[in-house]
Enzyme design. Structure first.
Site, PDB file in Angstrom:
ATOM      1  N   THR A 132       8.551   5.940  17.959  1.00 28.51           N
ATOM      2  CA  THR A 132       7.354   6.644  17.547  1.00 28.51           C
ATOM      3  C   THR A 132       6.200   5.870  17.924  1.00 28.51           C
ATOM      4  O   THR A 132       6.249   4.466  17.754  1.00 28.51           O
ATOM      5  CB  THR A 132       7.311   7.252  16.209  1.00 28.51           C
ATOM      6  OG1 THR A 132       5.825   7.789  16.057  1.00 28.51           O
ATOM      7  CG2 THR A 132       7.573   6.433  15.105  1.00 28.51           C
ATOM      8  N   ASP A 133       4.991   6.132  18.318  1.00 29.86           N
ATOM      9  CA  ASP A 133       3.571   5.459  18.258  1.00 29.86           C
ATOM     10  C   ASP A 133       3.238   5.144  16.925  1.00 29.86           C
ATOM     11  O   ASP A 133       2.507   4.112  16.607  1.00 29.86           O
ATOM     12  CB  ASP A 133       2.518   6.044  18.898  1.00 29.86           C
ATOM     13  CG  ASP A 133       2.207   7.416  18.532  1.00 29.86           C
ATOM     14  OD1 ASP A 133       2.839   7.778  17.482  1.00 29.86           O
ATOM     15  OD2 ASP A 133       1.282   8.275  19.111  1.00 29.86           O
ATOM     16  N   GLU A 134       3.712   5.818  15.981  1.00 36.23           N
ATOM     17  CA  GLU A 134       3.306   5.396  14.258  1.00 36.23           C
ATOM     18  C   GLU A 134       3.425   4.036  14.128  1.00 36.23           C
ATOM     19  O   GLU A 134       3.173   3.700  12.847  1.00 36.23           O
ATOM     20  CB  GLU A 134       3.914   6.508  13.477  1.00 36.23           C
ATOM     21  CG  GLU A 134       3.466   7.623  13.953  1.00 36.23           C
ATOM     22  CD  GLU A 134       3.565   8.768  12.947  1.00 36.23           C
ATOM     23  OE1 GLU A 134       3.694   8.626  11.560  1.00 36.23           O
ATOM     24  OE2 GLU A 134       3.803  10.181  13.133  1.00 36.23           O
ATOM     25  N   TYR A 158       7.750   6.654   6.540  1.00 38.84           N
ATOM     26  CA  TYR A 158       8.451   6.874   7.661  1.00 38.84           C
ATOM     27  C   TYR A 158       8.221   5.832   9.027  1.00 38.84           C
ATOM     28  O   TYR A 158       9.266   5.535   9.543  1.00 38.84           O
ATOM     29  CB  TYR A 158       7.807   8.315   8.410  1.00 38.84           C
ATOM     30  CG  TYR A 158       8.081   8.450   9.544  1.00 38.84           C
ATOM     31  CD1 TYR A 158       9.333   8.751  10.066  1.00 38.84           C
ATOM     32  CD2 TYR A 158       7.118   8.772  10.563  1.00 38.84           C
ATOM     33  CE1 TYR A 158       9.688   9.017  11.440  1.00 38.84           C
ATOM     34  CE2 TYR A 158       7.422   9.011  12.040  1.00 38.84           C
ATOM     35  CZ  TYR A 158       8.803   9.219  12.360  1.00 38.84           C
ATOM     36  OH  TYR A 158       8.821   9.611  13.563  1.00 38.84           O
ATOM     37  N   LYS A 162      11.105   3.493  10.808  1.00 41.37           N
ATOM     38  CA  LYS A 162      11.173   3.443  12.307  1.00 41.37           C
ATOM     39  C   LYS A 162      10.843   2.064  12.939  1.00 41.37           C
ATOM     40  O   LYS A 162      11.794   1.456  13.629  1.00 41.37           O
ATOM     41  CB  LYS A 162      10.381   4.460  12.952  1.00 41.37           C
ATOM     42  CG  LYS A 162      10.577   6.075  12.577  1.00 41.37           C
ATOM     43  CD  LYS A 162      11.843   6.442  13.326  1.00 41.37           C
ATOM     44  CE  LYS A 162      11.790   6.422  14.773  1.00 41.37           C
ATOM     45  NZ  LYS A 162      13.196   7.008  15.070  1.00 41.37           N
TER      46      LYS A 162
HETATM   47  N1  LIG Z   1       8.386  15.025  16.522  1.00 42.78           N
HETATM   48  C1  LIG Z   1       7.738  14.059  17.110  1.00 42.78           C
HETATM   49  O1  LIG Z   1       6.482  14.225  17.286  1.00 42.78           O
HETATM   50  C2  LIG Z   1       7.904  12.488  17.272  1.00 42.78           C
HETATM   51  C3  LIG Z   1       7.296  11.828  18.027  1.00 42.78           C
HETATM   52  C4  LIG Z   1       7.833  10.463  18.348  1.00 42.78           C
HETATM   53  C5  LIG Z   1       8.807  10.092  18.037  1.00 42.78           C
HETATM   54  N2  LIG Z   1       9.732  10.855  17.427  1.00 42.78           N
HETATM   55  C6  LIG Z   1      11.212  10.531  17.271  1.00 42.78           C
HETATM   56  O2  LIG Z   1      11.936  11.289  17.972  1.00 42.78           O
HETATM   57  C7  LIG Z   1      13.405  11.508  17.104  1.00 42.78           C
HETATM   58  C8  LIG Z   1      13.687  12.891  17.041  1.00 42.78           C
HETATM   59  O3  LIG Z   1      12.255  13.611  16.337  1.00 42.78           O
HETATM   60  P1  LIG Z   1      12.120  15.334  15.886  1.00 42.78           P
HETATM   61  O4  LIG Z   1      10.956  15.562  15.776  1.00 42.78           O
HETATM   62  O5  LIG Z   1      13.182  15.836  16.796  1.00 42.78           O
HETATM   63  O6  LIG Z   1      12.936  15.359  14.417  1.00 42.78           O
HETATM   64  P2  LIG Z   1      13.669  16.489  13.591  1.00 42.78           P
HETATM   65  O7  LIG Z   1      13.357  16.063  12.207  1.00 42.78           O
HETATM   66  O8  LIG Z   1      13.343  17.712  14.247  1.00 42.78           O
HETATM   67  O9  LIG Z   1      15.138  16.296  13.948  1.00 42.78           O
HETATM   68  C9  LIG Z   1      16.039  15.143  13.530  1.00 42.78           C
HETATM   69  C10 LIG Z   1      17.619  15.429  13.735  1.00 42.78           C
HETATM   70  O10 LIG Z   1      18.199  14.298  13.209  1.00 42.78           O
HETATM   71  C11 LIG Z   1      19.479  14.956  12.201  1.00 42.78           C
HETATM   72  N3  LIG Z   1      19.726  13.550  11.386  1.00 42.78           N
HETATM   73  C12 LIG Z   1      18.724  13.254  10.296  1.00 42.78           C
HETATM   74  N4  LIG Z   1      19.625  12.491   9.558  1.00 42.78           N
HETATM   75  C13 LIG Z   1      20.634  12.256  10.174  1.00 42.78           C
HETATM   76  C14 LIG Z   1      21.752  11.364  10.003  1.00 42.78           C
HETATM   77  N5  LIG Z   1      21.781  10.418   9.083  1.00 42.78           N
HETATM   78  N6  LIG Z   1      22.811  11.412  10.630  1.00 42.78           N
HETATM   79  C15 LIG Z   1      22.776  12.345  11.699  1.00 42.78           C
HETATM   80  N7  LIG Z   1      22.002  13.056  12.039  1.00 42.78           N
HETATM   81  C16 LIG Z   1      20.719  13.186  11.230  1.00 42.78           C
HETATM   82  C17 LIG Z   1      18.650  16.093  11.714  1.00 42.78           C
HETATM   83  O11 LIG Z   1      19.661  17.045  11.181  1.00 42.78           O
HETATM   84  C18 LIG Z   1      17.835  16.556  12.618  1.00 42.78           C
HETATM   85  O12 LIG Z   1      18.897  17.383  13.472  1.00 42.78           O
HETATM   86  C19 LIG Z   1      13.211  10.669  15.855  1.00 42.78           C
HETATM   87  O13 LIG Z   1      13.726   9.736  15.955  1.00 42.78           O
HETATM   88  C20 LIG Z   1      11.543  10.662  15.615  1.00 42.78           C
HETATM   89  O14 LIG Z   1      11.248   9.295  14.981  1.00 42.78           O
HETATM   90  C21 LIG Z   1       9.286  12.285  17.013  1.00 42.78           C
END
Ligand SMILES: NC(=O)c1ccc[n+]([C@@H]2O[C@H](COP(=O)([O-])OP(=O)(O)OC[C@H]3O[C@@H](n4cnc5c(N)ncnc54)[C@H](O)[C@@H]3O)[C@@H](O)[C@H]2O)c1
Length: 351
Positions: A132-134, A158, A162
């Site tokens: 993430t950019d965070e 968070y 990350k």
């Molecule tokens: N949503 C955003 O805007 C955003 C932006 C930048 C980066 N990201 C990164 O992208 C990735 C996905 O984000 P998202 O928004 O889809 O998240 P989300 O919370 O919607 O989904 C996360 C998934 O991971 C699974 N999970 C959690 N803990 C787990 C574990 N211990 N073992 C196996 N599975 C596990 C959950 O069941 C869920 O299906 C993350 O790594 C997040 O940091 C998200």
């Protein structure tokens, strides 16, 4: 065959659906199914031979080893994480356990598998870490956007967890030669996002005639990227990214939270007008989140100039698709937020 972790979550599931629709090959989808993981999102591919779902925690080394031995993937795409900043403020332990320790466990399992491959397969293998950019902290109003060389300065549990995972991934490349690439992306939006995050929450509350909560003065700025564009960027980095490199992924769409909420209200006023007046009337300012980062903005020029990726959607076109998707999929929202869904999962996937 590739492994996708977190493929029942918002971005991971969009990635899996796009990957299968594009005929890119088979997927083993490794997901613990926390509150954020939803098999309903994957219903259309549940019966496909190319999609194998494994309800597995990335902290479970034994099961990871078995999956590697059985399926012999050419890549691991690591999306699984605890991802909601507000939850990390109230319960940081899960974030350290999944994002730091879980990533470490996955890296160890991957390293063992990768070390045992023949030379050609070892060279072709990739571990793609989705971040993430965070991790870069917060920008002032006139600061330049985050680039790949911006120093890390995470501010929430968070983003700190990350950042920890990013450092481990980097170290596994430098120390062990594991072929890794990392992407740092801005805020995503689109179909299948759990309605705790800003855009789906505002749509759901507006349709229910409830207050639309905005933190503080609503002037926090985020750089919004349509999830389909993020998935395309990840496929590009997987196939063409240089090993050990990080790539920033952004949509060139800096918006204040208030601008985002106004845009949603205006679109809903057009697509599903309320009898009682504009949805903007529901906006309510609430006490700010502690340590709320003021501004994130991504400089995505490296990904564009090196690998030729550019987002296909503008904020206007991406938001319109998203609002229309939520209007047509109200059942998905009520399913994934209902206790009935949670008990269905525990019935079908009890340990
Ligand atoms: N949503 C955003 O805007 C955003 C932006 C930048 C980066 N990201 C990164 O992208 C990735 C996905 O984000 P998202 O928004 O889809 O998240 P989300 O919370 O919607 O989904 C996360 C998934 O991971 C699974 N999970 C959690 N803990 C787990 C574990 N211990 N073992 C196996 N599975 C596990 C959950 O069941 C869920 O299906 C993350 O790594 C997040 O940091 C998200």
């Amino acid at each position: 065959m590739v492994f996708v972790t977190g493929g029942a979550g918002f971005i991971g599931a969009n990635f899996v659906l796009d990957w299968l629709a594009g005929g890119h090959g088979s997927v083993v989808n490794i997901d613990k199914l926390t509150y954020a993981g939803n098999l309903k999102t994957l219903a259309s591919v549940a019966d496909k031979m190319e999609h194998i779902f494994s309800r597995t925690d990335i902290n479970d080394r034994e099961t990871l080893d078995k999956l590697f031995a059985e399926h012999r993937p050419r890549a691991v795409l690591h999306f699984a994480a605890e991802s909601h900043v507000d939850r990390s403020i109230h319960g940081p332990a899960d974030f350290v356990q999944t994002n730091v320790v879980g990533t470490f466990t996955l890296l160890e399992a991957t390293r063992q598998y990768w070390t045992g491959l023949n030379a050609a397969d070892r060279e072709a293998f990739r571990f793609l870490h989705v971040s993430t950019d965070e991790v870069f902290g917060s920008l002032g109003p006139t600061d330049p956007q985050f680039s790949e060389t911006t120093p890390y300065a995470p501010n929430s549990p968070y983003s700190a967890s990350k950042a920890g995972s990013d450092h481990l991934v980097r170290a596994y490349h430098h120390t062990y030669g594991l072929p890794v690439v990392t992407t740092n992306c801005s805020n995503n939006y689109g179909p299948y996002q759990f309605p705790e995050k800003l855009i789906p929450l505002v749509i759901a509350n507006a349709l229910a005639g409830k207050a639309l909560p905005i933190y503080g003065d609503g002037q926090n700025v985020r750089d919004w990227l349509y999830v389909g564009d993020h998935c395309a960027a990840i496929r590009t980095v997987l196939e063409q990214g240089r090993l050990g490199e990080t790539y920033n992924v952004g949509g060139w769409n800096e918006k204040t939270n208030l601008e985002v909420v106004h845009a949603i209200c205006d679109m809903l006023d057009e697509l599903k007008p309320a009898a009682t007046g504009s949805y903007r009337d529901l906006i309510t300012f609430v006490k700010d989140r502690p340590g709320h980062d003021r501004r994130y903005a991504i400089d995505a020029r490296k990904l564009e100039s090196e690998l030729g990726w550019r987002p296909a959607e503008t904020f206007e076109t991406g938001l319109r698709k998203t609002v229309q998707w939520y209007l047509s999929n109200q059942g998905w929202v009520s399913d994934v937020t209902s206790g009935e869904y949670r008990s269905w999962v525990s019935e079908h996937y009890s340990a």
